[in-house]
Write an enzyme that holds these catalytic residues in place. Structure first.
Site, short mmCIF file in Angstrom:
data_model
loop_
_atom_site.label_atom_id
_atom_site.label_comp_id
_atom_site.label_asym_id
_atom_site.label_seq_id
_atom_site.Cartn_x
_atom_site.Cartn_y
_atom_site.Cartn_z
N SER A 239 0.84 -1.20 0.00
CA SER A 239 0.00 0.00 0.00
C SER A 239 0.88 1.25 0.00
O SER A 239 1.73 1.40 -0.88
CB SER A 239 -0.96 -0.05 1.19
N ASP A 464 -8.33 -3.72 -6.94
CA ASP A 464 -7.97 -3.13 -5.66
C ASP A 464 -8.69 -1.80 -5.48
O ASP A 464 -8.69 -0.95 -6.37
CB ASP A 464 -6.45 -2.94 -5.61
N HIS A 493 -6.71 -6.11 -0.94
CA HIS A 493 -5.58 -5.19 -0.79
C HIS A 493 -4.46 -5.89 -0.01
O HIS A 493 -4.68 -6.36 1.10
CB HIS A 493 -6.06 -3.96 -0.04
#
Length: 531
Positions: A239, A464, A493
């Site tokens: 991320s 995502d 994710h």
């Protein structure tokens, strides 16, 4: 982009050129010679990070058992690394960064060094990464044989000179106002809350704010590398951790050994960070619909409707009820979004969230209250939630210049909300403090390949919500020689920790042997959740 804890997004505002490579000898870093100073006049931070890294290499890390309240069991060890608050003044104020590690599980001959991890955020702690070894996580077992697993709290986070913007107990009070405005007065109230939050950050953490940037965290990462005695960095970022990795790879290309980035933030300057959040709103709506379709396909388990439209109708009824009379007196629309948004983030949350929803529709309101309401008695958890939100705000607001015109914010979010209502206004209020941010806002790093950068492995799912697929494509184009593994028709994710042999085997091959496929790879999705 709080990959590690999406719930905290809702609580804040009432709605929910490369550097010259250091000389490396036997795991140490030589201090820069005085006559080299002229080369660094254009970049004082480059000079400062060399000084800090050399100092850290000499001192190392004094490893010891972790403090009991960190909840990190033996044989995980903890320690500290000192870094300058301001790299332009490397002999000035220092802050301490908390780090932890667990040694490789294989032999000394098998060991390939340390693998350093960042889970995202910004604002996420990486200290639980070594627990993948103590918890015997099968996906990472082979990599653990070769690498020490190293986590850290980035600057401002947790145990690393933590920042704060508001009293934690006030931060978690519920119910918050509905993030979706009904009238102009609602927008005015939210704007006042956003300005007050920015002012609170200045009052409580003002000295830190100008230095809460991704480039500074990347510099910290290089100092940690030196303190570990590592000539080059092995890195895993998820991320926001992918953006940290991209910035590190740009600033320190010759210091990278292997790098895996998973669920990628689009690193284009124009995307950081205002545009990134608008793009999230679109992607969240799509993934929300994926979840609703899955729930409908399992109506025999959840009894929420046999079509996506029927499930959406139940959601809107729940939302309207909570708006009129907060459930249990504490769960309004903002708290509902905080709870339900885990479904677009992670398909591992699909069934648990659907079960709570199903219980509510069947008459069990307490299950929803227990799941969605904050716990005022959890003071440690509330401190952590407030801190992570403060860091998220500080880094994103300071990294880049944000629009200061409310007309632009209003126009952009009003337009998006018409088609993508699930997250749009919530995301807007979350980020609006950046419009009145009290610290100087920077220009994002131009992420590019520079001499010395090795081949990077990029992993991404196509659906995502938090980091849309286009971000992986963009980084792939910017980092020459990189390889992209695409998990098609999936959207959870954080892909590398899921069981998908097509991906797991390639991550192992890269980290263990440096092997990459001759071309990009598309993998089938991991197993669909069961109700």
């Amino acid at each position: 982009m709080k990959e590690y804890s999406p719930k905290s997004r809702l609580l804040a505002l009432g709605s929910a050129g490369a550097l010259v490579t250091a000389t490396l000898i036997a795991g140490t870093v030589s201090a820069p010679a005085a006559n080299a100073a002229g080369r660094y006049r254009h970049d004082r931070e480059a000079w400062g990070v060399r000084i800090a890294a050399a100092r850290a290499a000499r001192v190392g890390i004094h490893w010891r058992d972790c403090p009991a309240d960190w909840r990190l069991e033996k044989p995980i060890q903890c320690g500290w690394v000192k870094v300058p608050l301001n790299y332009a003044h490397p002999y000035g104020k220092q802050i301490k960064l908390a780090v932890d590690r667990i040694g490789n599980t294989g032999t000394r001959k098998e060991r390939q060094g340390a693998l350093v991890y960042n889970p995202g955020g910004p604002g996420g702690s990486g200290l639980r990464f070594p627990r993948r070894v103590t918890a015997k996580n099968a996906v990472w077992a082979k990599v653990a044989q070769a690498y020490d697993f190293v986590g850290f709290d980035p600057r401002g986070v947790g145990h690393s000179a933590p920042i704060s913007c508001v009293d934690p107990q006030e931060f978690v009070k519920a119910p918050k106002p509905d993030p979706v405005p009904d009238r102009e007065a609602d927008k005015t109230a939210q704007r006042k809350l956003a300005r007050a939050y920015a002012e609170g950050c200045a009052e409580r953490s003002g000295a830190m704010l100008p230095h809460m940037t991704t480039p500074n965290t990347a510099r910290d990462l290089d100092v940690i590398r030196a303190a570990l005695g590592e000539r080059k960095l092995n890195y895993l970022g998820v991320s926001y951790g992918t953006y940290l990795g991209a910035v590190y790879g740009t600033l320190f290309p010759g210091h990278v050994r292997r790098m895996v980035v998973d669920s990628v933030v689009n690193p284009a300057r124009s995307n950081i960070w205002y545009r990134a959040n608008l793009n999230q709103d679109v992607a969240f709506e799509r993934r929300w619909k994926d979840w609703e379709g899955w729930v409908a396909s399992h109506d025999t388990a959840f009894h929420l409707g046999t079509t996506r439209a029927a499930v959406q109708a139940e959601w809107l009824r729940l939302r309207a009820t909570a708006k009129e009379h907060p459930i249990g007196g504490v769960v309004g629309p903002a708290e509902l979004i905080a709870f339900f948004q885990s479904a677009p983030y992670y398909d591992g949350a699909w069934a648990p969230i659907a079960r709570v929803f199903s219980k509510y529709v069947a008459g069990d309101t307490q299950a929803l209250v227990d799941a969605a309401a904050p716990d005022p008695s959890d003071t440690a958890g509330n401190i952590a939630a407030e801190n992570s939100n403060a860091v998220y705000t500080a880094v994103e607001c300071t990294d880049a210049k944000w629009p200061t015109s409310w007309k632009k914010w209003d126009r952009d979010n009003t337009r998006l909300n018409r088609k993508y209502p699930f997250m749009t206004w919530d995301n807007a209020w979350m980020n609006l403090p950046c419009a009145t941010w009290p610290a100087k806002q920077q220009t994002p790093v131009d992420v590019r390949t520079h001499r010395g950068l090795p081949r990077v492995l990029i992993v991404q799912s196509t659906r995502d919500a938090a980091t849309p697929y286009a971000g992986a494509v963009e980084l792939h184009q910017r980092f020459r020689g990189s390889r992209l593994i695409t998990e098609k028709n999936a959207g959870s994710h954080g892909v590398t920790s899921l069981v998908n042999p097509c991906i797991n085997q390639r991550v192992d091959a890269y980290l263990l042997d440096g092997r990459l496929d001759g071309a990009d790879v598309t993998c089938s999705p991991h197993a669909t959740p069961k109700p």
